[in-house]
Design an enzyme around this catalytic site. Sequence first.
Site, short mmCIF file in Angstrom:
data_model
loop_
_atom_site.label_atom_id
_atom_site.label_comp_id
_atom_site.label_asym_id
_atom_site.label_seq_id
_atom_site.Cartn_x
_atom_site.Cartn_y
_atom_site.Cartn_z
N HIS A 1 0.55 -1.38 0.22
CA HIS A 1 -0.11 0.32 -0.18
C HIS A 1 0.98 1.22 0.25
O HIS A 1 2.09 0.83 0.36
CB HIS A 1 -1.11 -0.09 1.47
CG HIS A 1 -1.98 -1.37 1.24
ND1 HIS A 1 -3.12 -0.92 1.33
CD2 HIS A 1 -1.70 -2.25 1.68
CE1 HIS A 1 -4.17 -1.55 1.78
NE2 HIS A 1 -2.99 -2.96 1.39
N GLU B 1 3.06 -0.07 3.90
CA GLU B 1 2.89 1.47 3.66
C GLU B 1 4.30 1.72 2.64
O GLU B 1 5.07 2.22 3.53
CB GLU B 1 2.88 2.88 4.81
CG GLU B 1 0.73 2.10 5.00
CD GLU B 1 -0.50 2.33 4.63
OE1 GLU B 1 -0.30 2.05 3.50
OE2 GLU B 1 -1.50 1.50 5.24
ZN LIG Z 1 -4.06 0.99 0.44
#
Ligand SMILES: [Zn+2]
Length: 436
Positions: free
Chosen positions: A326, A400
């Site tokens: 992500h 992330e």
């Molecule tokens: Zn995400």
Amino acid sequence: MKFALLSLSAVAALSVLLTPAVALPTLAPIPASYNQHRVVRIQVRNEAELKALSDNENALDFDYFTHEKNVGGHVDVRISPSAFPKFQALNLEYTTLIDNLQTVLDEEKKADAQYQQIWATTSKTKNGLSSLKEGDVSASFDDTWYQGYHTYADHQAWLSEKISQNPGKASGFSAGKTFQNRDQAGIKIGSGPNHIVFHGTQHAREWIGTMVVEYLIEQLLKGTDSRVAGYLSKYTFHIIPIMNPDGFVITQTKDRMHRKNAQVTNGCIGTDTNRNWGYKWNTGGSSTNPCAQDYMGPSAFSSPEAKNIAAYLKSLPKVVSYIDFHSYSQIWMTPWGYSGTRPPTYNYMNGLAIKAAAALKAVHGTSFTTGDIYNTIYPASGSSVDYALSIGVGAPFAVELRDKGTYGFSLPASQILPSGRETWAALAAILDNLQV
Ligand SMILES: [Zn+2]
């Protein structure tokens, strides 16, 4: 970048002379406007402020860019101009990250358009996409793919080419069909008994995820040293660059800020597939509001995208790691998301995450933090990594990627290659240390 030396007219002339190797990509106009939309970082100083945030998020139509909703943390939120006075009335402490989101998106679109011209011409002059190899960004044509973002069609062509050019080493697969009947297309690399699955762009607007995942594919395919050869005999990789193609297409045709899939509920587009997985679904940190960005869906696995990947994971005999890429925030996370009670294997998983973050930092100095989702970041139920751990996947990670909010989802293309390089180092650290 050497292409800056090409005049626009020269590029145009080349375009006329040469038929592009792949269909000339055009990014369709994006009608949804974010003019005067701000992205602010809210410092959550106490419980009362946390409650004020939760109580008002629907009324203010918050679009959470990050989700660290806990006291002492901060959360990044997009706020429309009409809601901004009401937000100010809450008297929360905040700083402005992006003053006018549309300006950032316009810049991104301009860069995309310039890049698409370069891509169309240089891909032909070099006989297609085949000659990509690692090299210096300023000196080598071969990194051209990573010097800009790409259309969905180009990503499909890229993946097909990787598969067809590596017979015996790689093969293609589809994890299943999406709501709009697209394939969740992937590439399988290696022949080891230990399976590893990863994918990018479960959340549609997080474009850097797909580019980084493609960079990782590239390294596994090109690697000629003993280290990569070792990975390919120890592991089999199942890699899906675009987990949520329906949503990805929406970000390129209608709404750059679209996060969810394409299923429509009560007139609102999308289920947040990463709140829809079937383990501890609907136990906090997700929304029942179909218009919310973290809408969990009407039932667990109501989204074909999550359901397909879950079935794919289950179909493999021994999955030793799973990575869901992500952006943004720079965090290498482990389960659980639904509970603050750490799983028995937390120290093992977090130990790997710490090694990954250290290896990553050694490349360009980029700092990633690590930890379990619930305690480090925020409660989130129905996530992919929780499900993966629940079915016995050894070390699931939610990562992330860059940045920390300066550009957010519109990460400049100049950061694609550095992101790829540092993430490859992180992945290698994990591959070197996984217990199989
Ligand atoms: Zn995400």
